[in-house]
Motif scaffolding. Structure first.
Motif, PDB file in Angstrom:
ATOM      1  N   GLN A  23       0.835  -1.205   0.000  1.00  0.00           N
ATOM      2  CA  GLN A  23       0.000   0.000   0.000  1.00  0.00           C
ATOM      3  C   GLN A  23       0.871   1.256   0.000  1.00  0.00           C
ATOM      4  O   GLN A  23       0.782   2.093   0.893  1.00  0.00           O
ATOM      5  N   TYR A  24       1.718   1.394  -1.011  1.00  0.00           N
ATOM      6  CA  TYR A  24       2.695   2.482  -1.051  1.00  0.00           C
ATOM      7  C   TYR A  24       2.024   3.856  -1.089  1.00  0.00           C
ATOM      8  O   TYR A  24       2.412   4.765  -0.337  1.00  0.00           O
ATOM      9  N   PHE A  25       1.047   4.028  -1.944  1.00  0.00           N
ATOM     10  CA  PHE A  25       0.392   5.331  -2.088  1.00  0.00           C
ATOM     11  C   PHE A  25      -0.311   5.722  -0.800  1.00  0.00           C
ATOM     12  O   PHE A  25      -0.144   6.850  -0.304  1.00  0.00           O
ATOM     13  N   TYR A  26      -1.074   4.793  -0.239  1.00  0.00           N
ATOM     14  CA  TYR A  26      -1.804   5.086   0.993  1.00  0.00           C
ATOM     15  C   TYR A  26      -0.841   5.430   2.131  1.00  0.00           C
ATOM     16  O   TYR A  26      -1.041   6.414   2.855  1.00  0.00           O
ATOM     17  N   ILE A  29       0.673   8.967   1.607  1.00  0.00           N
ATOM     18  CA  ILE A  29      -0.296  10.023   1.897  1.00  0.00           C
ATOM     19  C   ILE A  29      -0.570  10.108   3.399  1.00  0.00           C
ATOM     20  O   ILE A  29      -0.646  11.206   3.970  1.00  0.00           O
ATOM     21  N   LYS A  30      -0.690   8.968   4.028  1.00  0.00           N
ATOM     22  CA  LYS A  30      -0.979   8.919   5.469  1.00  0.00           C
ATOM     23  C   LYS A  30       0.148   9.575   6.271  1.00  0.00           C
ATOM     24  O   LYS A  30      -0.106  10.376   7.169  1.00  0.00           O
ATOM     25  N   ARG A  31       1.389   9.262   5.922  1.00  0.00           N
ATOM     26  CA  ARG A  31       2.519   9.829   6.651  1.00  0.00           C
ATOM     27  C   ARG A  31       2.617  11.334   6.440  1.00  0.00           C
ATOM     28  O   ARG A  31       2.871  12.093   7.376  1.00  0.00           O
ATOM     29  N   LEU A  32       2.423  11.784   5.202  1.00  0.00           N
ATOM     30  CA  LEU A  32       2.466  13.213   4.910  1.00  0.00           C
ATOM     31  C   LEU A  32       1.387  13.944   5.697  1.00  0.00           C
ATOM     32  O   LEU A  32       1.643  14.996   6.303  1.00  0.00           O
ATOM     33  N   PHE A  33       0.182  13.397   5.689  1.00  0.00           N
ATOM     34  CA  PHE A  33      -0.917  14.017   6.419  1.00  0.00           C
ATOM     35  C   PHE A  33      -0.625  14.034   7.919  1.00  0.00           C
ATOM     36  O   PHE A  33      -0.892  15.033   8.599  1.00  0.00           O
ATOM     37  N   ASP A  34      -0.085  12.929   8.450  1.00  0.00           N
ATOM     38  CA  ASP A  34       0.226  12.843   9.881  1.00  0.00           C
ATOM     39  C   ASP A  34       1.166  13.968  10.306  1.00  0.00           C
ATOM     40  O   ASP A  34       0.936  14.651  11.314  1.00  0.00           O
ATOM     41  N   VAL A  35       2.230  14.157   9.546  1.00  0.00           N
ATOM     42  CA  VAL A  35       3.245  15.156   9.899  1.00  0.00           C
ATOM     43  C   VAL A  35       2.668  16.572   9.835  1.00  0.00           C
ATOM     44  O   VAL A  35       2.807  17.361  10.782  1.00  0.00           O
ATOM     45  N   VAL A  36       2.016  16.882   8.718  1.00  0.00           N
ATOM     46  CA  VAL A  36       1.482  18.237   8.530  1.00  0.00           C
ATOM     47  C   VAL A  36       0.367  18.537   9.531  1.00  0.00           C
ATOM     48  O   VAL A  36       0.376  19.580  10.203  1.00  0.00           O
ATOM     49  N   ALA A  37      -0.599  17.625   9.657  1.00  0.00           N
ATOM     50  CA  ALA A  37      -1.754  17.855  10.525  1.00  0.00           C
ATOM     51  C   ALA A  37      -1.362  17.926  11.997  1.00  0.00           C
ATOM     52  O   ALA A  37      -1.849  18.791  12.737  1.00  0.00           O
ATOM     53  N   SER A  38      -0.475  17.034  12.436  1.00  0.00           N
ATOM     54  CA  SER A  38      -0.088  17.033  13.847  1.00  0.00           C
ATOM     55  C   SER A  38       0.770  18.241  14.195  1.00  0.00           C
ATOM     56  O   SER A  38       0.632  18.822  15.287  1.00  0.00           O
ATOM     57  N   ALA A  39       1.655  18.651  13.285  1.00  0.00           N
ATOM     58  CA  ALA A  39       2.493  19.830  13.536  1.00  0.00           C
ATOM     59  C   ALA A  39       1.627  21.089  13.641  1.00  0.00           C
ATOM     60  O   ALA A  39       1.807  21.914  14.551  1.00  0.00           O
ATOM     61  N   ILE A  40       0.683  21.228  12.720  1.00  0.00           N
ATOM     62  CA  ILE A  40      -0.243  22.368  12.772  1.00  0.00           C
ATOM     63  C   ILE A  40      -1.102  22.284  14.031  1.00  0.00           C
ATOM     64  O   ILE A  40      -1.351  23.288  14.704  1.00  0.00           O
ATOM     65  N   GLN A 199      -7.598  -4.251   7.990  1.00  0.00           N
ATOM     66  CA  GLN A 199      -7.993  -4.924   6.760  1.00  0.00           C
ATOM     67  C   GLN A 199      -8.632  -3.977   5.741  1.00  0.00           C
ATOM     68  O   GLN A 199      -8.509  -4.170   4.533  1.00  0.00           O
ATOM     69  N   ASN A 200      -9.287  -2.925   6.245  1.00  0.00           N
ATOM     70  CA  ASN A 200     -10.037  -2.032   5.358  1.00  0.00           C
ATOM     71  C   ASN A 200      -9.502  -0.607   5.315  1.00  0.00           C
ATOM     72  O   ASN A 200     -10.150   0.281   4.750  1.00  0.00           O
ATOM     73  N   ARG A 201      -8.338  -0.363   5.900  1.00  0.00           N
ATOM     74  CA  ARG A 201      -7.868   1.010   6.047  1.00  0.00           C
ATOM     75  C   ARG A 201      -7.708   1.707   4.693  1.00  0.00           C
ATOM     76  O   ARG A 201      -7.290   1.109   3.701  1.00  0.00           O
ATOM     77  N   SER A 202      -8.039   2.984   4.719  1.00  0.00           N
ATOM     78  CA  SER A 202      -7.971   3.825   3.527  1.00  0.00           C
ATOM     79  C   SER A 202      -7.974   5.275   3.990  1.00  0.00           C
ATOM     80  O   SER A 202      -8.227   5.568   5.164  1.00  0.00           O
ATOM     81  N   VAL A 203      -7.711   6.177   3.080  1.00  0.00           N
ATOM     82  CA  VAL A 203      -7.741   7.612   3.403  1.00  0.00           C
ATOM     83  C   VAL A 203      -9.123   8.006   3.900  1.00  0.00           C
ATOM     84  O   VAL A 203      -9.266   8.731   4.887  1.00  0.00           O
ATOM     85  N   TRP A 204     -10.161   7.491   3.235  1.00  0.00           N
ATOM     86  CA  TRP A 204     -11.526   7.861   3.604  1.00  0.00           C
ATOM     87  C   TRP A 204     -11.910   7.299   4.965  1.00  0.00           C
ATOM     88  O   TRP A 204     -12.594   7.972   5.739  1.00  0.00           O
TER      89      TRP A 204
END
Length: 224
Positions: A23-26, A29-40, A199-204
């Motif tokens: 799940q490379y894309f997911y 995206i998850k890591r990028l969102f984690d860093v940006v959202a948590s820092a903000i 098993q079902n994890r996704s961005v949504w």
């Protein structure tokens, strides 16, 4: 009629670890969102963090504001989780004396009227405010915003191979267990919820859980 044990076996969830690794894309995206959202998030809620810290210090001047504890993360790697201290300073030492009063079956300790919890601690735990410093764990990568609850080392020692599937992904500050009943859910159900997420994890699904988490913080669902 099928026995309870038979039904449990039939309902077991088996995770495809190879699929998770693909799940490379997911994961990116998850890591990028984690860093940006948590820092903000840390910057935005810093006044709230300061107020909580002052309240903890006033309530118990001799204890530290923050509490760190060794937890088990992805692939069994240990890390230090950061939380606001919600218990007396020697809470870990007192735990052994309370084990026979555990109100949750399985490899997890929960006690509704835990005598170790401070006055301020009861408030911040009810609204999950004690977990806000975990955003620092998210920035450093030991945790994600969404994922399974990071277990204690002593809890993992009691895990079956089935339970250890929870450790296939990075643990989260919130997850399906937190929004699905939290302390009203027993250990087996917590494992089922976490494996269902994995098993079902996704961005949504992550976004949905984060929205549900906000609702739970406003209207608690069993936290104590």
């Amino acid at each position: 009629m099928k026995s309870r044990e038979t039904l449990m076996v039939e309902n077991m969830i088996h995770i495809d670890a190879e699929r998770l690794n693909r799940q490379y894309f997911y994961r990116g995206i998850k890591r990028l969102f984690d860093v940006v959202a948590s820092a903000i998030g840390v910057v935005v809620i810093s006044p709230v963090l300061l107020i909580i810290a002052i309240c903890i210090k006033v309530d118990d001047p001799h204890g530290p504001v923050f509490y760190t504890q060794t937890r088990v993360g992805k692939d069994g790697h240990e890390f230090k989780i950061i939380k606001f201290r919600s218990m007396v300073s020697n809470a870990d030492e007192l735990l052994a004396k309370l084990q026979d009063q555990n109100e949750v079956d399985g490899a997890m300790f929960k006690m509704k009227d835990d005598p170790r919890i401070t006055r301020v601690g009861r408030v911040i735990r009810k609204y999950s405010l004690d977990e806000l410093p975990q955003l620092i764990n998210v920035v450093t990568g030991s945790m994600s915003i969404v994922g399974p609850r990071p277990p204690l080392v002593s809890e993992v020692e009691q895990y079956t191979e089935y339970d250890k599937q929870r450790l296939l992904v990075t643990p989260g500050a919130t997850g399906m267990w937190q929004v699905g009943g939290r302390n009203d859910v027993d250990f087996d159900e917590m494992v089922r919820l976490d494996l269902t997420y994995i098993q079902n994890r996704s961005v949504w699904l992550d976004l949905k859980i984060m929205l549900e988490t906000v609702k739970v913080m406003i209207k608690p669902n069993g936290a104590y």
